[in-house]
Design a protein around this motif. Sequence first.
Motif, PDB file in Angstrom:
ATOM      1  N   HIS A 192      48.214  35.198  31.969  1.00 43.58           N
ATOM      2  CA  HIS A 192      47.393  35.786  33.027  1.00 43.58           C
ATOM      3  C   HIS A 192      45.932  35.466  32.751  1.00 43.58           C
ATOM      4  CE1 HIS A 192      50.389  38.559  35.073  1.00 43.58           C
ATOM      5  NE2 HIS A 192      51.078  37.920  34.151  1.00 43.58           N
TER       6      HIS A 192
ATOM      7  N   CYS B 255      43.223  36.975  38.849  1.00 44.17           N
ATOM      8  CA  CYS B 255      44.271  36.457  37.976  1.00 44.17           C
ATOM      9  C   CYS B 255      45.057  35.368  38.688  1.00 44.17           C
ATOM     10  CB  CYS B 255      45.199  37.589  37.555  1.00 44.17           C
ATOM     11  SG  CYS B 255      46.580  37.013  36.568  1.00 44.17           S
TER      12      CYS B 255
ATOM     13  N   CYS C 171      48.961  36.987  39.025  1.00 46.82           N
ATOM     14  CA  CYS C 171      49.271  38.153  39.863  1.00 46.82           C
ATOM     15  C   CYS C 171      48.227  38.400  40.947  1.00 46.82           C
ATOM     16  CB  CYS C 171      49.453  39.399  38.987  1.00 46.82           C
ATOM     17  SG  CYS C 171      47.977  39.922  38.099  1.00 46.82           S
TER      18      CYS C 171
ATOM     19  N   CYS D 132      43.469  41.582  34.607  1.00 48.44           N
ATOM     20  CA  CYS D 132      44.515  42.422  35.169  1.00 48.44           C
ATOM     21  C   CYS D 132      45.221  43.160  34.027  1.00 48.44           C
ATOM     22  CB  CYS D 132      45.513  41.549  35.929  1.00 48.44           C
ATOM     23  SG  CYS D 132      46.358  40.357  34.868  1.00 48.44           S
TER      24      CYS D 132
HETATM   25 ZN   LIG Z   1      47.626  38.981  36.058  1.00 50.37          ZN
END
Ligand SMILES: [Zn+2]
Length: 83
Positions: free
Chosen positions: A8, A17, A20, A26
């Motif tokens: 990430h 990110c 995500c 995150c």
């Molecule tokens: Zn993330």
Amino acid sequence: MSRAARPHLPVRPIWLCRVCGHPWPCGMARLSLLTEYRGNRTALLIYLATLKVEAATQLAALTPGAPPTDLTDRFLSWARARG
Ligand SMILES: [Zn+2]
């Protein structure tokens, strides 16, 4: 090419990110950093402070005329040692 194995990491210069899509760092990024820097919280805070300056510069350039966002909570507060 496991999706779970993708780190990430932030997409510059928008600082979301890349996995995500949440504002970086995150939740998964924070967990990874805490694991990576376990026992060396000072180094983690220095690293995060460096990234915070970079993010502030890049985000300000993206939104000229808007007041700069204070990124301290997002980048640093969660990583400070408790107690
Ligand atoms: Zn993330």
